[in-house]
Design a protein around this motif. Structure first.
Motif, PDB file in Angstrom:
ATOM      1  N   ASP A 154       0.855  -1.193   0.000  1.00 26.05           N
ATOM      2  CA  ASP A 154       0.000   0.000   0.000  1.00 26.05           C
ATOM      3  C   ASP A 154       0.884   1.234   0.000  1.00 26.05           C
ATOM      4  O   ASP A 154       1.621   1.475   0.953  1.00 26.05           O
ATOM      5  CB  ASP A 154      -0.898  -0.028   1.243  1.00 26.05           C
ATOM      6  CG  ASP A 154      -1.710   1.244   1.381  1.00 26.05           C
ATOM      7  OD1 ASP A 154      -2.038   1.612   2.520  1.00 26.05           O
ATOM      8  OD2 ASP A 154      -1.996   1.865   0.343  1.00 26.05           O
ATOM      9  N   ALA A 155       0.814   2.026  -1.084  1.00 30.55           N
ATOM     10  CA  ALA A 155       1.639   3.220  -1.159  1.00 30.55           C
ATOM     11  C   ALA A 155       1.142   4.238  -0.169  1.00 30.55           C
ATOM     12  O   ALA A 155      -0.055   4.404   0.052  1.00 30.55           O
ATOM     13  CB  ALA A 155       1.595   3.787  -2.575  1.00 30.55           C
ATOM     14  N   GLY A 156       2.065   4.941   0.431  1.00 26.85           N
ATOM     15  CA  GLY A 156       1.696   6.018   1.318  1.00 26.85           C
ATOM     16  C   GLY A 156       1.430   7.264   0.510  1.00 26.85           C
ATOM     17  O   GLY A 156       1.100   7.215  -0.674  1.00 26.85           O
ATOM     18  N   VAL A 157       1.599   8.408   1.126  1.00 30.70           N
ATOM     19  CA  VAL A 157       1.410   9.681   0.446  1.00 30.70           C
ATOM     20  C   VAL A 157       2.615   9.932  -0.464  1.00 30.70           C
ATOM     21  O   VAL A 157       3.760   9.819  -0.019  1.00 30.70           O
ATOM     22  CB  VAL A 157       1.279  10.820   1.472  1.00 30.70           C
ATOM     23  CG1 VAL A 157       1.106  12.159   0.758  1.00 30.70           C
ATOM     24  CG2 VAL A 157       0.114  10.556   2.424  1.00 30.70           C
ATOM     25  N   THR A 158       2.344  10.259  -1.698  1.00 29.94           N
ATOM     26  CA  THR A 158       3.431  10.563  -2.625  1.00 29.94           C
ATOM     27  C   THR A 158       3.320  12.003  -3.101  1.00 29.94           C
ATOM     28  O   THR A 158       2.206  12.539  -3.247  1.00 29.94           O
ATOM     29  CB  THR A 158       3.427   9.616  -3.833  1.00 29.94           C
ATOM     30  OG1 THR A 158       2.188   9.744  -4.530  1.00 29.94           O
ATOM     31  CG2 THR A 158       3.597   8.170  -3.378  1.00 29.94           C
ATOM     32  N   GLN A 159       4.487  12.608  -3.340  1.00 30.09           N
ATOM     33  CA  GLN A 159       4.525  13.991  -3.796  1.00 30.09           C
ATOM     34  C   GLN A 159       5.507  14.116  -4.950  1.00 30.09           C
ATOM     35  O   GLN A 159       6.506  13.411  -5.008  1.00 30.09           O
ATOM     36  CB  GLN A 159       4.974  14.935  -2.665  1.00 30.09           C
ATOM     37  CG  GLN A 159       3.997  15.025  -1.520  1.00 30.09           C
ATOM     38  CD  GLN A 159       4.412  16.070  -0.501  1.00 30.09           C
ATOM     39  OE1 GLN A 159       4.678  15.745   0.650  1.00 30.09           O
ATOM     40  NE2 GLN A 159       4.455  17.328  -0.934  1.00 30.09           N
ATOM     41  N   SER A 160       5.194  15.036  -5.856  1.00 29.52           N
ATOM     42  CA  SER A 160       6.113  15.309  -6.957  1.00 29.52           C
ATOM     43  C   SER A 160       6.087  16.781  -7.303  1.00 29.52           C
ATOM     44  O   SER A 160       5.055  17.452  -7.117  1.00 29.52           O
ATOM     45  CB  SER A 160       5.738  14.467  -8.182  1.00 29.52           C
ATOM     46  OG  SER A 160       4.445  14.821  -8.650  1.00 29.52           O
ATOM     47  N   PRO A 161       7.205  17.322  -7.779  1.00 27.03           N
ATOM     48  CA  PRO A 161       8.513  16.672  -7.824  1.00 27.03           C
ATOM     49  C   PRO A 161       9.168  16.647  -6.448  1.00 27.03           C
ATOM     50  O   PRO A 161       8.622  17.171  -5.493  1.00 27.03           O
ATOM     51  CB  PRO A 161       9.286  17.584  -8.779  1.00 27.03           C
ATOM     52  CG  PRO A 161       8.694  18.936  -8.536  1.00 27.03           C
ATOM     53  CD  PRO A 161       7.244  18.707  -8.257  1.00 27.03           C
ATOM     54  N   THR A 162      10.339  16.047  -6.374  1.00 28.27           N
ATOM     55  CA  THR A 162      11.078  15.987  -5.120  1.00 28.27           C
ATOM     56  C   THR A 162      11.738  17.326  -4.820  1.00 28.27           C
ATOM     57  O   THR A 162      11.713  17.803  -3.680  1.00 28.27           O
ATOM     58  CB  THR A 162      12.150  14.895  -5.177  1.00 28.27           C
ATOM     59  OG1 THR A 162      11.532  13.672  -5.534  1.00 28.27           O
ATOM     60  CG2 THR A 162      12.859  14.761  -3.847  1.00 28.27           C
ATOM     61  N   HIS A 163      12.343  17.869  -5.849  1.00 26.62           N
ATOM     62  CA  HIS A 163      13.015  19.164  -5.738  1.00 26.62           C
ATOM     63  C   HIS A 163      12.620  20.033  -6.919  1.00 26.62           C
ATOM     64  O   HIS A 163      12.304  19.528  -8.009  1.00 26.62           O
ATOM     65  CB  HIS A 163      14.542  19.014  -5.750  1.00 26.62           C
ATOM     66  CG  HIS A 163      15.086  18.265  -4.587  1.00 26.62           C
ATOM     67  ND1 HIS A 163      15.197  16.886  -4.577  1.00 26.62           N
ATOM     68  CD2 HIS A 163      15.552  18.691  -3.394  1.00 26.62           C
ATOM     69  CE1 HIS A 163      15.718  16.504  -3.426  1.00 26.62           C
ATOM     70  NE2 HIS A 163      15.941  17.569  -2.688  1.00 26.62           N
ATOM     71  N   LEU A 164      12.674  21.342  -6.700  1.00 28.19           N
ATOM     72  CA  LEU A 164      12.284  22.284  -7.743  1.00 28.19           C
ATOM     73  C   LEU A 164      13.014  23.598  -7.509  1.00 28.19           C
ATOM     74  O   LEU A 164      13.092  24.079  -6.373  1.00 28.19           O
ATOM     75  CB  LEU A 164      10.773  22.508  -7.665  1.00 28.19           C
ATOM     76  CG  LEU A 164       9.977  22.983  -8.855  1.00 28.19           C
ATOM     77  CD1 LEU A 164      10.252  22.116 -10.074  1.00 28.19           C
ATOM     78  CD2 LEU A 164       8.497  22.939  -8.511  1.00 28.19           C
ATOM     79  N   ILE A 165      13.532  24.151  -8.578  1.00 29.08           N
ATOM     80  CA  ILE A 165      14.171  25.470  -8.491  1.00 29.08           C
ATOM     81  C   ILE A 165      13.434  26.407  -9.434  1.00 29.08           C
ATOM     82  O   ILE A 165      13.274  26.102 -10.614  1.00 29.08           O
ATOM     83  CB  ILE A 165      15.662  25.407  -8.861  1.00 29.08           C
ATOM     84  CG1 ILE A 165      16.402  24.483  -7.907  1.00 29.08           C
ATOM     85  CG2 ILE A 165      16.281  26.810  -8.822  1.00 29.08           C
ATOM     86  CD1 ILE A 165      17.866  24.263  -8.265  1.00 29.08           C
TER      87      ILE A 165
END
Lengths: 111, 112
Positions: free
Chosen positions: B1-12
């Motif tokens: 079961d995937a938890g909470v995912t976010q994208s992107p990881t880094h951003l400039i």
């Protein structure tokens, strides 16, 4: 919202028991006390929640005196991996409330 | 079961630009909350969505807006970026009746 006060930082050694106390003098009757743990560059992780007396789970215990104006998170036999920031939050227990984080307690565990 | 995912990881991004961050909640969760965490500070609540509507909002300007989709995923949009918007943006999911929020790993936004 009830304001919380906790130590800025604490140091310990592996194998010791660590107790982090949080003061919340203005806690409301229906407020719960919740602790979260956060490692660097990760999101906070729920540790434990309680309303009164003592709550224990597989990772920690939470002690709440009768007047509920403070609480103590107890971590038994800490290891290096317990080095993190620990946040004490007070408010509604419901998952839909806006969580109010303070600055937390930075725990450093030494070998 | 995937938890909470976010994208992107880094951003400039550059000052004045716009940014969109994305979040997928934990399976079975219908509520998404967004938090901003500046370096050395605790997370600060931005807003919360469920049933595709903004239900609660913290003390953030209108430059911060969001959206929730029918599949419960969510976006955070920030317009006219300022240097002070540089932070870790955290998404948390939960359900009605649940007692905790599950946080994702966050998106590190740097504004130059």
């Amino acid at each position: 919202l009830a304001k919380t006060t906790q130590p800025i930082s604490m140091d310990s050694y592996e194998g010791q028991e660590v107790n982090i106390t949080c003061s919340h003098n203005n806690i409301a009757t229906n407020d719960y006390i919740t602790w979260y743990q956060q490692f660097p560059s990760q999101g906070p992780r729920f540790i434990i929640q309680g309303y009164k007396t003592k709550v224990t789970n597989e990772v920690a215990s939470l002690f709440i005196p009768a007047d509920r104006k403070s609480s103590t998170l107890s971590l038994p036999r800490v290891s290096l991996s317990d080095t993190a920031v620990y946040y004490c939050l007070v408010g509604d227990a419901a998952g839909r409330r806006a969580l109010t984080f303070g600055s937390g307690t930075r725990l450093q565990v030494q070998p | 079961d995937a938890g909470v995912t976010q994208s992107p990881t880094h951003l400039i991004k550059t000052r004045g630009q716009q940014v969109t961050l994305r979040c997928s909640p934990k399976s079975g969760h219908d509520t998404v909350s967004w938090y901003q965490q500046a370096l050395g500070q605790g997370p600060q609540f931005i807003f919360q969505y469920y049933e595709e509507e903004e239900r609660q909002r913290g003390n953030f300007p209108d430059r911060f807006s969001g959206h929730q989709f029918p599949n419960y995923s969510s976006e955070l949009n920030v317009n006219a970026l300022l240097l002070g918007d540089s932070a870790l943006y955290l998404c948390a999911s939960s359900v009605a009746g649940g007692h905790e929020q599950y946080f994702g790993p966050g998106t590190r936004l740097t504004v130059t």
